[in-house]
Design an enzyme around this catalytic site. Structure first.
Site, short mmCIF file in Angstrom:
data_model
loop_
_atom_site.label_atom_id
_atom_site.label_comp_id
_atom_site.label_asym_id
_atom_site.label_seq_id
_atom_site.Cartn_x
_atom_site.Cartn_y
_atom_site.Cartn_z
N ASP A 138 52.20 36.78 40.70
CA ASP A 138 53.17 37.86 40.92
C ASP A 138 53.89 38.19 39.62
O ASP A 138 53.96 37.36 38.69
CB ASP A 138 54.19 37.45 41.98
CG ASP A 138 53.56 37.23 43.34
OD1 ASP A 138 52.49 37.80 43.59
OD2 ASP A 138 54.13 36.46 44.14
N LYS A 139 54.46 39.36 39.56
CA LYS A 139 55.14 39.85 38.35
C LYS A 139 56.11 38.82 37.78
O LYS A 139 56.13 38.59 36.56
CB LYS A 139 55.88 41.14 38.68
CG LYS A 139 56.74 41.69 37.54
CD LYS A 139 57.50 42.93 37.98
CE LYS A 139 58.41 43.44 36.88
NZ LYS A 139 59.18 44.63 37.30
#
Length: 324
Positions: A138-139
């Site tokens: 994820d970011k």
């Protein structure tokens, strides 16, 4: 155009499924709609026989082969973004991803991603589907990712992921005082109403997360987790499901919750930690070409270290008040 060859065996538990559904599980790097098109175009062989009907049922044990040309990644722009390279050879690349760094371009993030950086530093990787990306973080999840630099390496890594032969371990801080480790074995699917979220769902894909306790603080627990599967947001969703969302995870309920009588400095650290407390700390795999067993570790990033230090200081300050 890039030529790719995929092969795998239908598993017994997939008996009775449609062929296009089975291929989507076998080859998660490719969308179900794309796989369906390949079936209809006669590019999929099952036990050596060309199958052109996506709804064809499978029985388990069949060998599947796909040979197809796909567009390369030249539709995305190379960008001179630095990468923290942990390991590299002619076949694979292992990077330590920082926070606030999206892996693949998408809605809201058309550029500035790991993929754009890979295209700049390794122009030839444009010939590999998804620029060699075989799994994502994820970011705002930090840590280790493996990237394939060649199509054969990517094909083997994707297959090993499907067979659960690649080990990925994470460190996290979860809300609540946990007393023992365990396993969350709950299927997951896209959230029925929040399309950017995932959720535990009885009709979802299998998802298994193992966790053990490293340290306990006031109101928080430091964990070591191991993924058996790799669903989107898996750790975040599973921990929220058992009422222990990750600290800082605003999406799944991990908003800052300072303990009673928390000092101002500690409260500030909690509020300024504006991401989920999750770090991919260890990656172990067989090299896709040589077969050598390889393992890498990534130290905790600075913001995570400061968070742990603040949690420890708060615990020591108040430990005489605790009943555990």
């Amino acid at each position: 155009m890039a030529q790719i060859t995929l092969s795998a065996e239908v598993q017994p538990e997939q008996m009775g499924q449609r062929l296009d559904q089975t291929l989507a599980e076998m080859f998660p790097d490719y969308s179900r709609s794309r796989l369906k098109t390949w079936i209809e175009e006669g590019l999929v062989l099952v036990n050596g026989e060309k199958i052109t009907v996506p709804r064809t049922k499978v029985y388990g044990g069949e060998s599947v082969e796909i040979s197809v040309e796909v567009e390369d990644e030249n539709r995305f722009a190379p960008e001179n973004i630095p990468l923290n390279i942990v390991y590299e050879d002619e076949h694979i690349l292992v990077i330590n991803k920082p926070k606030d760094f999206v892996v693949h371009p998408g809605a809201g993030n058309p550029s500035g991603t790991v993929l754009n950086a890979l295209l700049y530093h390794y122009p030839q990787i444009a010939e590999v589907p998804r620029a060699g990306i075989v799994h994502r973080l994820d970011k705002d999840t930090t840590g280790l990712m493996v990237v394939a630099k060649t199509i054969p390496a990517q094909t083997k890594l994707v297959r090993d992921l499907q067979k659960r032969k690649i080990t990925r371990e994470y460190e996290a801080v979860a809300y609540g005082i946990m007393t023992q480790g365990g396993t969350v074995d709950q299927p997951m699917a896209r959230h029925p109403t929040k399309r950017t979220h995932m959720a535990v769902h009885p009709l979802g894909k299998p998802a298994v997360t193992h966790y053990r306790i490293m340290e306990r603080f006031r109101n928080y627990t430091r964990l070591r987790l191991r993924l058996e599967t790799g669903r989107t947001h898996q750790i975040r969703v599973h921990m929220a499901h058992i009422a222990h969302p990750l600290l800082g995870d605003q999406t799944y309920g991990g908003r800052p919750r300072p303990p009673k009588n928390a000092g101002e400095a500690f409260t500030t650290v909690l509020r300024e930690f504006k991401r989920q407390a999750l770090h991919a700390v260890m990656l172990r795999l067989e090299h896709p070409i040589t077969g050598e067993l390889m393992e890498w570790y990534a130290p905790l990033p600075e913001d995570f270290v400061r968070l742990i230090e603040a949690l420890k200081a708060d615990y020591l300050e108040h430990k005489d008040e605790l009943d555990y």
